[in-house]
Design an enzyme around this catalytic site. Structure first.
Site, short mmCIF file in Angstrom:
data_model
loop_
_atom_site.label_atom_id
_atom_site.label_comp_id
_atom_site.label_asym_id
_atom_site.label_seq_id
_atom_site.Cartn_x
_atom_site.Cartn_y
_atom_site.Cartn_z
N SER A 176 8.99 -8.82 -4.88
CA SER A 176 8.11 -9.89 -5.36
C SER A 176 6.85 -9.25 -5.94
O SER A 176 6.94 -8.22 -6.60
CB SER A 176 7.79 -10.87 -4.23
OG SER A 176 7.20 -10.18 -3.16
N LEU A 210 3.20 2.05 -3.05
CA LEU A 210 2.52 2.48 -4.28
C LEU A 210 1.82 3.82 -4.10
O LEU A 210 1.83 4.67 -4.99
CB LEU A 210 1.54 1.41 -4.76
CG LEU A 210 2.20 0.10 -5.21
CD1 LEU A 210 1.17 -0.83 -5.85
CD2 LEU A 210 3.33 0.33 -6.21
N LEU A 232 -5.85 -1.06 9.74
CA LEU A 232 -6.61 0.06 9.16
C LEU A 232 -7.22 0.88 10.30
O LEU A 232 -7.79 0.31 11.24
CB LEU A 232 -7.73 -0.47 8.26
CG LEU A 232 -7.28 -1.29 7.05
CD1 LEU A 232 -8.45 -2.03 6.44
CD2 LEU A 232 -6.62 -0.40 6.01
N GLY A 246 -1.96 -10.04 -1.39
CA GLY A 246 -3.24 -10.18 -0.67
C GLY A 246 -4.39 -9.52 -1.41
O GLY A 246 -5.54 -9.87 -1.21
N PHE A 247 -4.09 -8.56 -2.27
CA PHE A 247 -5.14 -7.94 -3.08
C PHE A 247 -5.29 -8.71 -4.38
O PHE A 247 -4.44 -9.53 -4.74
CB PHE A 247 -4.78 -6.49 -3.39
CG PHE A 247 -4.94 -5.57 -2.22
CD1 PHE A 247 -6.14 -4.92 -1.99
CD2 PHE A 247 -3.90 -5.38 -1.33
CE1 PHE A 247 -6.29 -4.09 -0.90
CE2 PHE A 247 -4.05 -4.54 -0.24
CZ PHE A 247 -5.25 -3.89 -0.03
N HIS A 267 -27.02 8.00 -12.99
CA HIS A 267 -26.38 8.27 -14.28
C HIS A 267 -26.07 9.75 -14.44
O HIS A 267 -26.90 10.57 -14.04
CB HIS A 267 -27.32 7.81 -15.40
CG HIS A 267 -26.69 7.84 -16.75
ND1 HIS A 267 -25.66 6.99 -17.11
CD2 HIS A 267 -26.92 8.63 -17.83
CE1 HIS A 267 -25.30 7.24 -18.36
NE2 HIS A 267 -26.05 8.23 -18.81
N TYR A 270 0.81 -1.21 0.00
CA TYR A 270 0.00 0.00 0.00
C TYR A 270 0.86 1.28 0.00
O TYR A 270 0.71 2.15 -0.81
CB TYR A 270 -0.69 0.08 1.36
CG TYR A 270 -2.09 -0.32 1.54
CD1 TYR A 270 -3.13 0.54 1.27
CD2 TYR A 270 -2.38 -1.56 2.09
CE1 TYR A 270 -4.43 0.19 1.57
CE2 TYR A 270 -3.69 -1.91 2.38
CZ TYR A 270 -4.71 -1.03 2.12
OH TYR A 270 -5.99 -1.38 2.41
P1 NAP Z 1 2.76 -4.09 3.49
O1 NAP Z 1 1.44 -3.88 2.85
O2 NAP Z 1 2.93 -5.18 4.48
O3 NAP Z 1 3.83 -4.29 2.29
C1 NAP Z 1 5.20 -4.46 2.56
C2 NAP Z 1 5.93 -4.58 1.23
O4 NAP Z 1 7.34 -4.53 1.46
C3 NAP Z 1 5.64 -5.89 0.53
O5 NAP Z 1 5.62 -5.63 -0.84
C4 NAP Z 1 6.86 -6.75 0.92
O6 NAP Z 1 7.15 -7.73 -0.05
C5 NAP Z 1 7.95 -5.71 0.93
N1 NAP Z 1 9.08 -6.06 1.79
C6 NAP Z 1 9.04 -6.55 3.06
N2 NAP Z 1 10.29 -6.69 3.55
C7 NAP Z 1 11.13 -6.27 2.58
C8 NAP Z 1 12.55 -6.16 2.48
N3 NAP Z 1 13.34 -6.50 3.50
N4 NAP Z 1 13.08 -5.67 1.33
C9 NAP Z 1 12.28 -5.32 0.31
N5 NAP Z 1 10.93 -5.39 0.32
C10 NAP Z 1 10.37 -5.87 1.46
O7 NAP Z 1 3.27 -2.80 4.27
P2 NAP Z 1 3.07 -1.26 4.00
O8 NAP Z 1 2.82 -0.94 2.57
O9 NAP Z 1 4.26 -0.65 4.67
O10 NAP Z 1 1.74 -0.92 4.81
C11 NAP Z 1 1.65 -1.20 6.22
C12 NAP Z 1 0.20 -1.36 6.65
O11 NAP Z 1 -0.44 -0.10 6.61
C13 NAP Z 1 -0.57 -2.30 5.74
O12 NAP Z 1 -0.95 -3.44 6.47
C14 NAP Z 1 -1.78 -1.52 5.30
O13 NAP Z 1 -2.98 -2.22 5.58
C15 NAP Z 1 -1.75 -0.23 6.10
N6 NAP Z 1 -2.04 0.88 5.17
C16 NAP Z 1 -3.31 1.13 4.78
C17 NAP Z 1 -3.57 2.17 3.86
C18 NAP Z 1 -4.97 2.47 3.41
O14 NAP Z 1 -5.91 2.06 4.06
N7 NAP Z 1 -5.16 3.16 2.26
C19 NAP Z 1 -2.54 2.89 3.33
C20 NAP Z 1 -1.25 2.60 3.73
C21 NAP Z 1 -1.02 1.58 4.64
P3 NAP Z 1 6.57 -9.25 0.06
O15 NAP Z 1 5.15 -9.17 -0.45
O16 NAP Z 1 7.47 -10.03 -0.81
O17 NAP Z 1 6.64 -9.64 1.52
#
Ligand code: NAP
Length: 525
Positions: free
Chosen positions: A197, A178, A336, A202-203, A500, A175
């Site tokens: 990766s 991006l 969240l 999960g999405f 609409h 999240y």
């Molecule tokens: P995340 O969703 O858990 O994603 C972590 C990403 O980092 C994954 O792509 C993971 O890859 C990668 N990663 C993990 N360890 C790494 C490493 N050592 N080196 C390189 N890449 C690594 O975490 P996040 O984006 O930091 O968000 C944290 C939480 O905040 C999430 O659970 C989300 O629900 C919440 N959030 C919500 C919103 C919203 O509601 N709009 C917005 C932002 C955040 P892999 O998939 O390979 O493990």
């Protein structure tokens, strides 16, 4: 009371500043397209002169506006809004609710006593008569590679960065990675995203890839299947040199290097449970080496079944009776904000309004939130809102017995500025019963029985996942999410009247099944 290190008046570093920066990027897009709608910007004096010559004004076709963005103006506007919010929260707590606020770092001494320490080192012990709630959240993680903590930042820092970030590398594919890449690119920053990766694990996979493709078309550089190994700054004023390597097996593992002004890690968050003294309270945390490490175990993790005589536990209760955990710090809860707020409200009601028992109809809600019906939105440039299962998850959970309806569309507002066709997308995943199976069950059931009602329900196809990729996705999804939590069916969507012309009505128009192999792309509206 805080659990994390900085004892400052902490500004919000989460969803509010993120959404404001996302909006700043959207405004920039509108400015760049404004000439297509007939807008032009001229100095006031020239404007008056032009108005006096109507023919000349009509002949002068507006040209694209040259938009420049001031990072410092945006940051100071966002920060001052956040400060006013924090001030509001604090004064409401102190004045309206008569709650004592201690700006201190807390540490358990026992399950009912917490010692607070302020920035000057003064301490005070707080004793709870009945309950303690832990809601300390988490902080972004850094990887264990040289230079990461010294040279890189996380999403906590970006919203208050005093200067524009310059050439930026974002590491991570979730999240935060991006969303941050999206708004930075929209503000004109040169951004790369390095993913080890898949994106948005999960999405829904289809949709994650559509989001990434859209971001690439809008200037975000994607570095796939790579992981950083080392960060260095070779001269005090110089750029950060990032050494990285491929993660895919069988490929050349040799390290490459690139230079950036800013490196931001968005690789997940870790719970702030290390310094809380949880052992003294008898609160257990996850000890695995997974992403759950350090999260507080709640009822439902198996511990309360140890003794058959144990009193029933609250769903938010930890291994220490009377100590509860809410929000990101708790294991297996969606990270969240609205989930944390929703569970907090329910916990307060359960603990303090026992004289106000819920009716049977709402008792399930009263007991705990329906996490499976938690909607969410990813605020990437093309927003993505969803509720329920991804197609992959639904297919696994229902052994392939799903029907997927989908449709591409172009919002009406995108036509005048000639934005791309078919970037927006709706996917609805329903339970599926084959025609043969339906006919067989129908032939052996009596129309007057309950079975017949169940059969009708089966035919109407329960929606198990609803996904919307397009503008205002959060606004679009909110109402559908309520319907989803009440058992929305495909039949309900077919019978609903659209509004609409809106993007939301596209949810009702998605009628091509994936199975049919027909092209879900559309032309015109
Ligand atoms: P995340 O969703 O858990 O994603 C972590 C990403 O980092 C994954 O792509 C993971 O890859 C990668 N990663 C993990 N360890 C790494 C490493 N050592 N080196 C390189 N890449 C690594 O975490 P996040 O984006 O930091 O968000 C944290 C939480 O905040 C999430 O659970 C989300 O629900 C919440 N959030 C919500 C919103 C919203 O509601 N709009 C917005 C932002 C955040 P892999 O998939 O390979 O493990």
């Amino acid at each position: 009371m805080h659990s994390s290190s900085p004892l400052v008046s902490q500004v919000n570093v989460g969803c509010i500043p993120k959404k404001l920066m996302h909006q700043a990027a959207i405004v920039g897009e509108h400015v760049r397209e404004a000439h297509e709608w007939g807008w032009s910007a001229t100095a006031a004096a020239a404007d008056t002169a032009a108005a006096s010559d109507a023919k000349a004004a009509a002949a002068a076709a507006p040209t694209p506006l040259v938009a420049r963005h001031s990072w410092s103006t945006l940051v100071s506007a966002v920060q001052s809004h956040i400060k006013s919010l924090n001030f509001g929260y604090r004064s409401r707590l102190l004045k309206d609710r008569n709650i004592t606020y201690a700006n201190m770092k807390g540490r358990f001494l026992t399950a009912r006593t917490v010692q607070g320490t302020d920035a000057q080192g003064n301490t005070k012990v707080f004793t709870a008569r009945k309950h303690v709630v832990i809601a300390v959240g988490g902080r972004p993680k850094y990887p264990s590679i040289p230079g990461a903590r010294e040279l890189a930042i996380t999403s906590d820092d970006i919203f208050s960065l005093p200067r524009a970030p310059g050439r930026t590398l974002i590491v991570g594919a979730g999240y935060i990675a991006l969303e941050t890449a999206g708004f930075l690119a929209g503000l004109g920053v040169d951004v790369s995203v390095m993913a080890r990766s898949r994106f948005l694990r999960g999405f829904d996979h289809d949709i994650s890839e559509k989001i990434v493709a859209h971001m690439q078309r809008h200037g975000v550089r994607i570095v796939r299947d790579c992981i950083p190994k080392k960060l260095e700054r070779l001269t005090p004023e110089g750029k950060i040199t990032v050494s990285f390597a491929k993660t895919t097996e069988g490929t050349d593992q040799q390290s490459q290097t690139e230079e950036y002004d800013t490196v931001l890690f968005a690789i997940g968050r870790e719970p702030c449970t290390n310094d809380l003294g949880l052992d003294a309270a008898g609160v257990s945390v996850d000890q695995s080496s997974t992403g759950m490490h350090g999260k507080i175990l709640l009822d439902g993790e198996g511990f309360s079944t140890v003794s058959t005589n144990a009193p029933p536990r609250d769903p938010d209760e930890t291994t220490a009776p009377g100590v509860f955990a809410l929000g990101d710090v708790a294991k297996n809860r969606p990270e969240l904000t609205p989930v944390a707020i929703g569970s907090a409200k329910l916990l307060a009601r359960r603990l303090y309004s026992p004289a106000d028992p819920p009716s049977d109809a709402v008792s399930a809600h009263y007991r705990s939130l329906d996490y499976a019906a938690t909607p969410t939105t990813v605020f990437t440039p093309l927003e993505y809102g969803c509720v329920g299962w991804s197609e992959e998850h639904a297919s696994r959970a229902l052994a392939g017995k799903i029907e997927v309806y989908h449709s591409h569309f172009q919002p009406l507002e995108w036509t005048i500025p000639h934005r791309e066709d078919n970037a927006c997308y709706v996917k609805i995943i329903c339970t599926q019963v084959s025609d043969v199976e339906l006919a067989r069950i129908e032939s052996i059931t009596d129309p007057s029985t309950r079975h017949h009602a169940q059969l009708r329900a089966m035919r109407s196809q329960r929606v198990v996942g609803l996904h919307f990729l397009g503008p205002h996705a959060g606004e679009v999804l909110q109402g559908f999410a309520v319907a989803f939590s009440k058992g929305l069916t495909r039949e309900d969507l077919e019978h609903a009247i659209g509004i609409h012309p809106t993007a939301a009505e596209e949810v009702l128009n998605a009628d091509i099944t994936k199975r049919s192999g027909q092209d879900p792309q559309k032309t015109g509206c």
